[in-house]
Design an enzyme around this catalytic site. Sequence first.
Site, PDB file in Angstrom:
ATOM      1  N   ASP A 526       0.780  -1.143  -0.195  1.00 29.58           N
ATOM      2  CA  ASP A 526       0.138  -0.038   0.000  1.00 29.58           C
ATOM      3  C   ASP A 526       0.836   1.284   0.126  1.00 29.58           C
ATOM      4  OD1 ASP A 526      -2.097   1.591   0.022  1.00 29.58           O
ATOM      5  OD2 ASP A 526      -2.796   1.044   2.192  1.00 29.58           O
ATOM      6  N   ASP A 602      -9.199   3.949  -1.738  1.00 32.67           N
ATOM      7  CA  ASP A 602      -9.997   4.441  -0.363  1.00 32.67           C
ATOM      8  C   ASP A 602     -11.379   5.223  -0.847  1.00 32.67           C
ATOM      9  OD1 ASP A 602      -7.767   3.778   0.786  1.00 32.67           O
ATOM     10  OD2 ASP A 602      -6.887   5.760   1.115  1.00 32.67           O
TER      11      ASP A 602
END
Length: 922
Positions: A526, A602
């Site tokens: 990530d 997100d």
Amino acid sequence: MSESTRKTGTGLLGWTCVPHALVLYLSILCVLFNSCDTVDRSKFRTCEQSGFCKRQRAVKEGYSKYKVDLSSGQVSSSSDKVTFSVVNPDGGHKFVLDVIAYDGVFRVKMNEESPLLPRYEVEHALLPDLKTTPMQVSKGSDSWTLTIGKDDAIAQVFGDPLRIDFFSQRKKVAVFNGRSTLKFEHLRQKPDVNDEPKEGEDSENQVQEPSMWEESFGGNTDSKPRGPESIAADIDFPLTQSLYGLPEHADTLMLKDTTNSDPVRLYNLDVFEYELDNVMALYGAIPYVIAHSPESTVGVLWLNAAETWIDVGVSKGGLVDSIVNLVGGSEENKEGRTRWMSESGIIDTFFFMGPTPADVIRQYGKLTGTTPLPQMWSIGSHQCRWNYNDEDDLLTVDANFDKYDIPYDSIWLDIEYTDGKKYFTWDHHKFPHPVEMIQNISSKGRKLVTILDPHIKRESGYFLHEDATNQDLYVKDKNGKIYEGWCWPGSSSYLDFFDPKVRQYWASLFALDKFPSTLDTYIWNDMNEPSVFNGPEVTMPKDMMHYGNWEHRDVHNLYGLMHIMSTYEGLIQRSENRLRPFILTRSHYVGAQRYAAVWTGDNKADWGHLRASIPMCLSLSISGMSHCGADIGGFFHNPDAELVLRWYQTAAFQPFMRNHAHIETKRREPWLFGDQITALIRSAVQKRYALLPYWYTLFYENEKTGMPPMRPLWLQYPNDINTFPIQDQHMIGDGLLVHPVTDQGATNVQVYLPKGNWYDFYSHKKYEGGTHTLNVGEDSIPVFQRGGSIIPTKQRIRRSAFLMRRDPYTLYVALDENGEASGSLYSDDNESFEYREGHYVLNSIKFKNGRLSSKVVNPNSPFRTPEWVERIVIVGLNKKPSSIEARSKSVGQTSLEFEGDYPIVIRKPGVLITEDWEIEIA
């Protein structure tokens, strides 16, 4: 996971609050406290705020005067490449233009003949050792003609001004610099402010804007030591305005007109809670467009890793008018237009000549690679949260999946499992027995996935920071000092994965004696855009320096690719080349499909983000990133029961299926929404597991051909113009069509079925092609099987995919209007690379003339499995059979029991998938 807060006893994110950080805290307060309802646009540039984009967008049609010297003495050619000399008469600067041939592909490269400094050419995105192909070359009066094959693909190079026309099957499908907007800012010495322009000097040198040599944004200054070096060119598509690609954006599948908006931006950024219907940059950048029409399909790859903007012209009225004209058959405004603008590098552009969509997909895969066949467990269901608190919490969640009879295959740990955000470590208070914990999970066939980000905590005594400092593994600033930014650990530095020794070092850390875990532990990479909380646009400054003396501006969009390449190598080494790695990445670029799956970042808990997951994954799928999904329920905020249910039902039919949530959201495990919702979620997940054999077969075909498992309808029905704008339904392979319910409170959906026979996959009701309004309840997932297809399933649903690996199959046979059907079934050991050595079985299954037969495509395979066929469901037969007989080596010739008249269900045929067999229906 993005920049949101976690309140701890040591301050924000566990940082010690010191005076020099106060400005930082204030500047990112909105982000850290997740108090912004929308994206803070002031953090991210517009084209007008980007010096090179503003300059390039101001170029008018007809600006370009670049000329090609077409005289034979100035053109050199070999069997696979032709090199032309190009000059810009405005100042006399010289360039080299190469046209190179591959199988069905033209590559156009343009660089300065003698650049003041080397210009960056993208590495690692393409497959190594690409094989070129011969082409025929002929000179005309005003052009050179280059031909691949027997007139299959033609490039015609014109000299004054430079223009290249591309023809597929004698149709002009693409034009390079047809509007003469090519602009190549050559490298030059920084002029003295008092210097007068010299006679004959080109206009680029005479016009000096402040942004050419230094540029500031958001309190950060980019020193731009090399000065202006941007490139741009127009590429148009004469046959169509139906343009697709340019992921990653939370926007429509079909590209929209940007005439009255910002161009599409490709610059990998950490944008939390991103807006919908927007071409702002997100986490990934794949500079690739497919232009599709019923007449022909062509793909264009603009291979450049710097910040890139693309203007799109599809209609005077934008997307809606374009679709109206398309469906209505209007020829007006038929041409699709693009203009590509990059901050640095060279022009390096591929034209995939098709002529069919499948050809373009295959050609792209042969150059950039395809998604390797994933392990079976990775296409099951995944459970994640930022964060599971400790071992007891994690093992309780694992046990509850069994308690509520919901299958799943892996549980994930976010950053809180580490010792103070130090990667390759464990918090021994929360996770004191990591190996034992993992073994507890894997005893049920399940895996653990842990997060490992590229930012490294600057803490004395932390082995990784000490090694990186002592071995010179970090990215440097423009003065040669180690770059320091801020991320989850606080003060951080960033590994320079462009350096081979860094990649080798990172790969070595996955050894089980260095990172306590087991071979059942896999990796989530990530924050690899890279995300830098206090950097310009929440990323690394462009004038940072990487291995090879390249600025970050040259390679920015490649950083995540280099990160996952290193992780992939580490997992390969860890298992001694035996097990296929699984990696999930957020940042991605061309070629990332060879190493990792991807998710859409997100998102948030609302219906718009649920709907957006479909076009986002479709766009990624046709651009190579075929193992794609979105966070179920939305990463931010708290979904209600209806949204969670509909998201599970949607995700169950996407390639990657994962529930994930922000640390400040309410817990949302599937049993927390009441018994009725739990039962419906269980049903959706079980539908996913029943189809795992079909998904697995599609992923095998994906590796071979590049065709993604999740497909837009136009990819399967290229001549049906009604499918071109559709983005609320999709195909899974060529056999299933899915229209998830993605509107709150929906009681019906409109489904478009292309011409032919279709069958509801669960009720077996027959439908003809056309638009159908279907009533839906909360248990509805509209899924249709195409007449003419055979879908392999496993109906004994167990706790994990691993436990189903030797279970028998149920085949669903749906007949077309001719009473025929076909399909494939692939099986191997579900985890190793042995399939590449022939250790697998592939069945070609056909129904014709009342006979269902299966032939093993690779009969000499050493792979053995006890898997067999326990049930066959046939829809579309005209009448009930009088008798059914099976013939195979294992069963001999035997009569079979069957029931029903629609559908016909054949019980226990008992045939093995490792042998040829035949079932005759009388």
